[in-house]
Design an enzyme around this catalytic site. Sequence first.
Site, mmCIF file in Angstrom:
data_model
loop_
_atom_site.group_PDB
_atom_site.id
_atom_site.type_symbol
_atom_site.label_atom_id
_atom_site.label_comp_id
_atom_site.label_asym_id
_atom_site.label_seq_id
_atom_site.Cartn_x
_atom_site.Cartn_y
_atom_site.Cartn_z
ATOM 1 N N SER A 186 0.869 -1.172 0.000
ATOM 2 C CA SER A 186 0.000 0.000 0.000
ATOM 3 C C SER A 186 0.900 1.214 0.000
ATOM 4 C CB SER A 186 -0.869 -0.005 1.266
ATOM 5 O OG SER A 186 -1.520 1.235 1.459
ATOM 6 N N TYR A 203 -2.096 -1.720 10.386
ATOM 7 C CA TYR A 203 -2.079 -1.720 8.920
ATOM 8 C C TYR A 203 -0.787 -1.090 8.401
ATOM 9 C CZ TYR A 203 -3.785 -1.168 4.126
ATOM 10 O OH TYR A 203 -3.927 -1.241 2.767
#
Length: 259
Positions: free
Chosen positions: A136, A149
């Site tokens: 990401s 995350y």
Amino acid sequence: MKVKDKVCIVTGAAGGIGEAVARRYAKEGAKGVVVADMDAGRLQNVANDIKGLAVTCDVAQEAQVRHLIAEAERHYGPVDVFFSNAGIGRGGHEDATDKDWADSWAIHVMAHVYAARALVPGMLARKSGYLINTASAAGLLASMGSAPYGVTKHAGVALAEHLSIQYGDKGIAVSVLCPQAVDTNMLRMAGATAASVDGVLNTDAVAQVVIEAMDAETFLILPHPEVKEYMARKLDRDRWLRGMRRLRDKTGEGQRPRS
């Protein structure tokens, strides 16, 4: 690498980026596309549409990743491309639960490790293969709303770098996909908007970028090209951190309730 006539595995393929990439691999003429996910019903629909193979798989379990690869090899032959794409979104900061930390680590890091463990020996012997891990932009920059995350996505990028250093000159290409906001269920479930990002891409656009990056064997895949500029700004860490705090205050993203 061209996908035509290749055997490809895509995890997290019951929807989102994984589904779009699996469909694109089939369109590009892959010899076989094996899709994996925990959602067996949606996964089978994808497999049926692309005339591929569906294998229900929890990528947090090494035995299941090995089973996935064995099924792909049994149906189609040696695996050429493994797109390790499964991901989860868990909120919280350092106070997130141990389970949220452990699950994020297992899926965003160890799943990639399990795939590499199983596939690297054969790829080295054939002097050919492609490992693609989805991380990401949060793995390059930050995730203000979720420490589990952001931290594990950073680790996923570091792992991809390590694999490229070890095997990039031995026939194994390695890429890491680092998008910002993409129109997926994960984004919608998080209640995210485009307020703090530059724009939400659709999954087909991301799949197109993946194909182009594979053609060039580009390590860092950035569907949002502006991320490269943000990475440059991060070189001055103190200034970048001050800017991120201002962005946190402006958007309210990731802030704790005020006491």
